[in-house]
Design an enzyme around this catalytic site. Structure first.
Site, PDB file in Angstrom:
ATOM      1  N   LYS A 199      25.260  -6.795 100.218  1.00 31.94           N
ATOM      2  CA  LYS A 199      23.875  -7.173 100.548  1.00 31.94           C
ATOM      3  C   LYS A 199      22.863  -6.369  99.729  1.00 31.94           C
ATOM      4  O   LYS A 199      21.823  -6.877  99.350  1.00 31.94           O
ATOM      5  CB  LYS A 199      23.623  -6.948 102.038  1.00 31.94           C
ATOM      6  CG  LYS A 199      22.233  -7.329 102.472  1.00 31.94           C
ATOM      7  CD  LYS A 199      22.248  -8.463 103.447  1.00 31.94           C
ATOM      8  CE  LYS A 199      20.877  -9.003 103.741  1.00 31.94           C
ATOM      9  NZ  LYS A 199      20.715 -10.372 103.275  1.00 31.94           N
TER      10      LYS A 199
ATOM     11  N   LYS B 288      23.158 -20.510  97.452  1.00 34.27           N
ATOM     12  CA  LYS B 288      23.772 -20.363  98.778  1.00 34.27           C
ATOM     13  C   LYS B 288      25.166 -20.981  98.795  1.00 34.27           C
ATOM     14  O   LYS B 288      26.113 -20.380  99.281  1.00 34.27           O
ATOM     15  CB  LYS B 288      22.910 -21.019  99.879  1.00 34.27           C
ATOM     16  CG  LYS B 288      21.639 -20.308 100.243  1.00 34.27           C
ATOM     17  CD  LYS B 288      21.810 -19.009 100.996  1.00 34.27           C
ATOM     18  CE  LYS B 288      21.868 -17.810 100.117  1.00 34.27           C
ATOM     19  NZ  LYS B 288      20.694 -17.227  99.570  1.00 34.27           N
TER      20      LYS B 288
ATOM     21  N   GLU C 282      17.886 -21.953  94.632  1.00 29.87           N
ATOM     22  CA  GLU C 282      18.223 -21.179  95.822  1.00 29.87           C
ATOM     23  C   GLU C 282      19.285 -21.899  96.666  1.00 29.87           C
ATOM     24  O   GLU C 282      20.237 -21.276  97.145  1.00 29.87           O
ATOM     25  CB  GLU C 282      16.957 -20.887  96.644  1.00 29.87           C
ATOM     26  CG  GLU C 282      17.198 -20.190  97.979  1.00 29.87           C
ATOM     27  CD  GLU C 282      18.002 -18.906  97.897  1.00 29.87           C
ATOM     28  OE1 GLU C 282      18.188 -18.362  96.793  1.00 29.87           O
ATOM     29  OE2 GLU C 282      18.494 -18.454  98.946  1.00 29.87           O
TER      30      GLU C 282
ATOM     31  N   GLU D 203      27.541 -18.846  96.804  1.00 30.17           N
ATOM     32  CA  GLU D 203      27.892 -17.576  97.453  1.00 30.17           C
ATOM     33  C   GLU D 203      28.858 -17.764  98.615  1.00 30.17           C
ATOM     34  O   GLU D 203      29.876 -17.087  98.694  1.00 30.17           O
ATOM     35  CB  GLU D 203      26.628 -16.914  98.042  1.00 30.17           C
ATOM     36  CG  GLU D 203      25.742 -16.239  97.068  1.00 30.17           C
ATOM     37  CD  GLU D 203      24.562 -15.570  97.767  1.00 30.17           C
ATOM     38  OE1 GLU D 203      24.442 -14.363  97.642  1.00 30.17           O
ATOM     39  OE2 GLU D 203      23.767 -16.260  98.442  1.00 30.17           O
TER      40      GLU D 203
ATOM     41  N   CYS E 291      28.129  -0.230  99.456  1.00 31.52           N
ATOM     42  CA  CYS E 291      28.815   0.761 100.267  1.00 31.52           C
ATOM     43  C   CYS E 291      27.936   1.180 101.447  1.00 31.52           C
ATOM     44  O   CYS E 291      26.724   1.295 101.316  1.00 31.52           O
ATOM     45  CB  CYS E 291      29.209   2.021  99.508  1.00 31.52           C
ATOM     46  SG  CYS E 291      30.267   1.718  98.112  1.00 31.52           S
TER      47      CYS E 291
ATOM     48  N   TRP F 238      32.131  -1.057  98.483  1.00 30.89           N
ATOM     49  CA  TRP F 238      31.993  -2.141  97.515  1.00 30.89           C
ATOM     50  C   TRP F 238      32.373  -1.504  96.182  1.00 30.89           C
ATOM     51  O   TRP F 238      31.629  -0.681  95.645  1.00 30.89           O
ATOM     52  CB  TRP F 238      30.558  -2.661  97.483  1.00 30.89           C
ATOM     53  CG  TRP F 238      30.398  -3.890  96.640  1.00 30.89           C
ATOM     54  CD1 TRP F 238      30.572  -5.182  97.034  1.00 30.89           C
ATOM     55  CD2 TRP F 238      30.020  -3.946  95.262  1.00 30.89           C
ATOM     56  NE1 TRP F 238      30.328  -6.037  95.976  1.00 30.89           N
ATOM     57  CE2 TRP F 238      29.988  -5.307  94.882  1.00 30.89           C
ATOM     58  CE3 TRP F 238      29.710  -2.979  94.296  1.00 30.89           C
ATOM     59  CZ2 TRP F 238      29.654  -5.727  93.596  1.00 30.89           C
ATOM     60  CZ3 TRP F 238      29.385  -3.400  93.015  1.00 30.89           C
ATOM     61  CH2 TRP F 238      29.354  -4.756  92.678  1.00 30.89           C
TER      62      TRP F 238
ATOM     63  N   ARG G  79      27.302  -4.191 103.628  1.00 34.60           N
ATOM     64  CA  ARG G  79      27.029  -3.479 102.376  1.00 34.60           C
ATOM     65  C   ARG G  79      28.231  -3.439 101.445  1.00 34.60           C
ATOM     66  O   ARG G  79      28.118  -3.045 100.281  1.00 34.60           O
ATOM     67  CB  ARG G  79      26.590  -2.045 102.677  1.00 34.60           C
ATOM     68  CG  ARG G  79      25.385  -1.950 103.571  1.00 34.60           C
ATOM     69  CD  ARG G  79      25.011  -0.525 103.817  1.00 34.60           C
ATOM     70  NE  ARG G  79      24.465   0.092 102.628  1.00 34.60           N
ATOM     71  CZ  ARG G  79      23.192   0.052 102.283  1.00 34.60           C
ATOM     72  NH1 ARG G  79      22.329  -0.571 103.043  1.00 34.60           N
ATOM     73  NH2 ARG G  79      22.767   0.644 101.190  1.00 34.60           N
TER      74      ARG G  79
ATOM     75  N   HIS H 225      19.595 -32.870  78.709  1.00 35.15           N
ATOM     76  CA  HIS H 225      19.771 -32.215  77.406  1.00 35.15           C
ATOM     77  C   HIS H 225      21.094 -31.450  77.344  1.00 35.15           C
ATOM     78  O   HIS H 225      21.241 -30.544  76.530  1.00 35.15           O
ATOM     79  CB  HIS H 225      18.597 -31.280  77.128  1.00 35.15           C
ATOM     80  CG  HIS H 225      17.296 -31.999  77.009  1.00 35.15           C
ATOM     81  ND1 HIS H 225      16.880 -32.627  75.850  1.00 35.15           N
ATOM     82  CD2 HIS H 225      16.327 -32.254  77.926  1.00 35.15           C
ATOM     83  CE1 HIS H 225      15.707 -33.207  76.052  1.00 35.15           C
ATOM     84  NE2 HIS H 225      15.349 -32.999  77.316  1.00 35.15           N
TER      85      HIS H 225
ATOM     86  N   ASN I 223      27.704   6.781  98.613  1.00 37.76           N
ATOM     87  CA  ASN I 223      27.184   5.486  98.186  1.00 37.76           C
ATOM     88  C   ASN I 223      26.349   5.739  96.949  1.00 37.76           C
ATOM     89  O   ASN I 223      25.382   6.493  97.007  1.00 37.76           O
ATOM     90  CB  ASN I 223      26.325   4.886  99.315  1.00 37.76           C
ATOM     91  CG  ASN I 223      25.528   3.679  98.869  1.00 37.76           C
ATOM     92  OD1 ASN I 223      25.918   2.980  97.938  1.00 37.76           O
ATOM     93  ND2 ASN I 223      24.417   3.439  99.533  1.00 37.76           N
ATOM     94  N   GLY I 224      26.732   5.125  95.823  1.00 39.66           N
ATOM     95  CA  GLY I 224      25.990   5.340  94.572  1.00 39.66           C
ATOM     96  C   GLY I 224      26.965   5.464  93.421  1.00 39.66           C
ATOM     97  O   GLY I 224      28.142   5.113  93.551  1.00 39.66           O
TER      98      GLY I 224
HETATM   99  C1  AGP Z   1      21.195 -13.478  98.323  1.00 38.32           C
HETATM  100  O1  AGP Z   1      21.872 -14.424  99.062  1.00 38.32           O
HETATM  101  C2  AGP Z   1      22.030 -12.530  97.596  1.00 38.32           C
HETATM  102  N1  AGP Z   1      22.934 -11.863  98.439  1.00 38.32           N
HETATM  103  C3  AGP Z   1      21.373 -11.706  96.523  1.00 38.32           C
HETATM  104  O2  AGP Z   1      21.123 -12.570  95.459  1.00 38.32           O
HETATM  105  C4  AGP Z   1      20.063 -10.944  96.862  1.00 38.32           C
HETATM  106  O3  AGP Z   1      19.033 -11.855  97.077  1.00 38.32           O
HETATM  107  C5  AGP Z   1      19.713  -9.996  95.703  1.00 38.32           C
HETATM  108  O4  AGP Z   1      20.726  -9.051  95.573  1.00 38.32           O
HETATM  109  C6  AGP Z   1      18.369  -9.330  95.858  1.00 38.32           C
HETATM  110  O5  AGP Z   1      18.330  -8.487  96.964  1.00 38.32           O
HETATM  111  P1  AGP Z   1      16.955  -7.890  97.497  1.00 38.32           P
HETATM  112  O6  AGP Z   1      16.124  -9.024  97.930  1.00 38.32           O
HETATM  113  O7  AGP Z   1      17.358  -6.983  98.607  1.00 38.32           O
HETATM  114  O8  AGP Z   1      16.316  -7.149  96.357  1.00 38.32           O
END
Ligand code: AGP
Length: 616
Positions: free
Chosen positions: A611, A489, A485, A492, A2, A79, A30, A508, A105-106
């Site tokens: 994010k 990507k 990683e 996501e 948020c 969010w 956010r 396995h 937000n929270g």
């Molecule tokens: C990354 O592409 C993601 N959006 C997510 O996994 C992110 O890396 C994770 O939420 C950690 O965030 P931070 O690095 O701000 O702690």
């Protein structure tokens, strides 16, 4: 999670609706389930809100249209946590009298009990959210005779949980009250004219560079061009330092690129050049602490966790000690009986606000005498406040929800620390350390060359794989981090199902899924795992797998076995290979980016993500 934005001004020439809309749009990374704005005119609140992304809502109900004489507005982009992403559940939320409005937000953890009590007292709720208890609690406290500010303070004493919130009242058109506990809040100011509040600095950066960063348990009373801060616990006024932001809004805007994600991938070489300039003294502080530590942990979430996997591999290589990487959400559970005094914990986080990372650190500090070394991209973020030593990576603001340039700078920072350790320990020849340093310093150029020369090849691979919906990303050794990683990507931003796995371990179990044409992306730098990886490639090829390999420019064997190949321009020697997560990952980021476009998705706003994850 948020974003909140607000403004209070005494300026007549300001187009308030436009400013608010632009401000909240800069926070859309956010959360983008729904959005709303409240403004105030002639002692009445005007609310516009709906579900969807901000541009969609703007088109539908003209969000930015607010009364001409309004001098105050609050906005929220959501969010969803409690309650579906619907119009009713979107913020702002109001009390029964429609006089008090809040954006939050929270999470208010005890909202169920509070809601029951308030309903028993006659309050009528419209939404399913946890947030809605707050305006009703404030209303109740005001009915009991408290003033506006004290009502907020007393209402929040009843709430457990986290909040960055802003409140306005129809009868108080000249003030906004904001409070912070665990959810980020910054205040921007143009003295004597306008005051802004936001979850993050870029929201008001085109308007002012002067800001205050709020800490936990602080309350601020915002008036046009002025602000007073209070300690929430004792109601005493506090003095805060005014900060002047050095970077410009260009860093947080698209600058001609179609998406932030693409822009941020292209910023990797410069972000890394800046990171290479991190002070040696600071790196040595980290190196010395790690060198004298007995137990070392590294913790993070998501991409930062995969950067931890790559980084701990490099650091351990030169440190000669094992570093245990634990996902932040599991940190407490896994170490509940075994965390030892004097342990060193490295916390990695782009935002510095990921609640599970912050909580892991807070828990460790409350249990034992531990040292916290934080690597984050955000100065003054929550994590930094619980840390003994902090390195700020120099990626610059990252707006795309998918982390890209921050991954490279995180691994690079850990690699720089590793080389300082190597110098301290003197277990490598000086000439070797020099060559490792040279290799590390050449990583920005390698990425730049790749980005300049290989886009068509990446697009071609993406087109070839258009029909594929599931993928394996396989590797051995340090490249398992790259596989995970790269897979994350694609998952996501392109909505494909991915398994990022050890190539050896895949036989396995996962291999049972392979049929004719199943795409398997092998990460294959010519390091000590290369020969064995050839065997793994053969195993998958023998079962009909479509082999896509990431190799160095002059690779022969694995590329010959592959259907498609992406070549990374770097000399394949031991000095470069240990840093391959830095130079290989951008290719996978680009692959995910173009796959996202091919499937008609918005890479900057992946479905269901935010994010900054500030809920458990
Ligand atoms: C990354 O592409 C993601 N959006 C997510 O996994 C992110 O890396 C994770 O939420 C950690 O965030 P931070 O690095 O701000 O702690």
């Amino acid at each position: 999670m948020c974003g909140i934005f607000g403004i209070i001004t005494n300026q007549n020439n300001l187009s308030l609706g436009k400013v608010v809309l632009e401000g909240i749009k800069r926070l859309e990374y956010r959360g983008y389930d729904s959005c709303g704005i409240v403004s105030l005119s002639n002692s009445k609140l005007f609310v516009k809100k709906d579900s969807g992304k901000i541009d969609e809502i703007q088109k539908k109900i003209n969000l930015a249209e607010i009364p001409n004489n309004s001098k105050l507005a609050l906005a929220h982009t959501r969010w969803a946590t409690h309650g579906a992403p619907t119009k009713i559940n979107s913020h702002p939320h109001l009390d029964c009298s429609n006089k008090i409005a809040i954006v939050h937000n929270g999470i208010i953890e005890n909202f169920i009990e509070l809601r029951k009590d308030l309903i028993n007292q006659g309050h009528i709720f419209k939404s399913d959210t946890d947030t809605e208890v707050i305006p009703h609690l404030i209303e109740q406290k005001m009915k009991e005779g408290l003033n506006f500010k004290d009502s907020i303070v007393e209402a929040l004493k009843l709430c457990n949980g986290a909040y960055g919130l802003a409140v306005c009242h129809a009868d108080y058109p000249d003030l906004i009250i904001v409070v912070r506990k665990e959810s980020p809040l910054v205040i921007g100011i143009e003295e004597g004219k306008t005051t802004y509040l936001a979850s993050d600095i870029p929201a008001f950066l085109p308007l002012t560079r002067k800001c205050y960063i709020m800490e936990d348990d602080e309350l601020a009373v915002l008036k046009a061009g002025e602000v007073d801060f209070y300690d929430l616990k004792n109601d005493k006024k506090i003095n805060k330092e005014l900060q002047v932001i050095e970077w410009t809004i260009d860093a947080a805007e698209k600058g001609g690129y179609e998406h932030f994600m693409l822009k941020e991938i292209y910023e990797e070489p410069t972000a890394m050049q800046r990171t290479l300039k991190i002070s040696k003294d600071l790196l040595q502080v980290f190196a010395n602490i790690l060198w004298s530590a007995e137990n070392i942990y590294i913790t993070a979430a998501g991409t930062s966790f995969y950067a931890s996997l790559a980084g701990k591999f490099i650091v351990s290589r030169f440190l000669g000690k094992y570093i245990q990487a634990i996902e932040c959400s599991e940190f407490q559970t896994q170490l509940s009986n075994s965390l030892k005094n004097n342990s060193v914990i490295i916390a990695l986080s782009q935002s510095g606000e990921t609640i599970d990372t912050v909580e892991a650190i807070r828990w460790a500090k409350s249990k034992k005498n531990v040292k916290i070394l934080t690597i984050t991209n955000v100065v003054g973020s929550t994590l930094t406040r619980y840390s003994d030593n902090v390195i700020v990576t120099q990626a610059g603001p990252e707006i795309g929800v998918a982390a890209t340039k921050t991954y490279c700078t995180q691994v690079l920072t850990l690699a720089l620390i590793a080389l300082e350790i190597a110098k301290l320990r003197k277990v490598e020849l000086d000439s070797d350390i020099e060559k490792y340093e040279m290799a590390l310093k050449s990583t920005p150029q390698i990425i730049e060359k790749f980005l300049n020369e290989n886009i068509d090849e990446i697009k071609n691979i993406v087109n070839t794989l258009e029909k594929s919906v599931q993928f394996f990303f396989l590797a051995r050794g340090i490249s398992i981090a790259t596989a995970k990683e790269g897979g994350l990507k694609l998952k996501e931003v392109a909505c494909r199902f991915i398994e990022g796995y050890s190539a050896a371990h895949a036989k396995h179990g996962p291999i049972s899924l392979v049929r004719e044409g199943f795409p398997i992306i092998f990460i294959a730098p010519p390091d000590e795992t290369y020969q064995r990886l050839i065997g793994n490639v053969m195993e998958f090829k023998a079962r009909g797998g479509k082999i896509i390999s990431l190799v160095v420019e002059d690779d022969k064997t694995i590329s010959e076995l592959s259907d498609l190949t992406i070549r990374i321009p770097q000399p394949g020697d031991k000095y470069h290979n240990i840093f391959s997560p830095i130079t290989f990952t951008p290719a996978l980021q680009l692959l995910a980016y173009y796959a996202s476009l091919l499937h008609g998705l918005d890479p900057d706003k992946p479905l269901n993500l935010s994010k900054t994850v500030t809920v458990h």
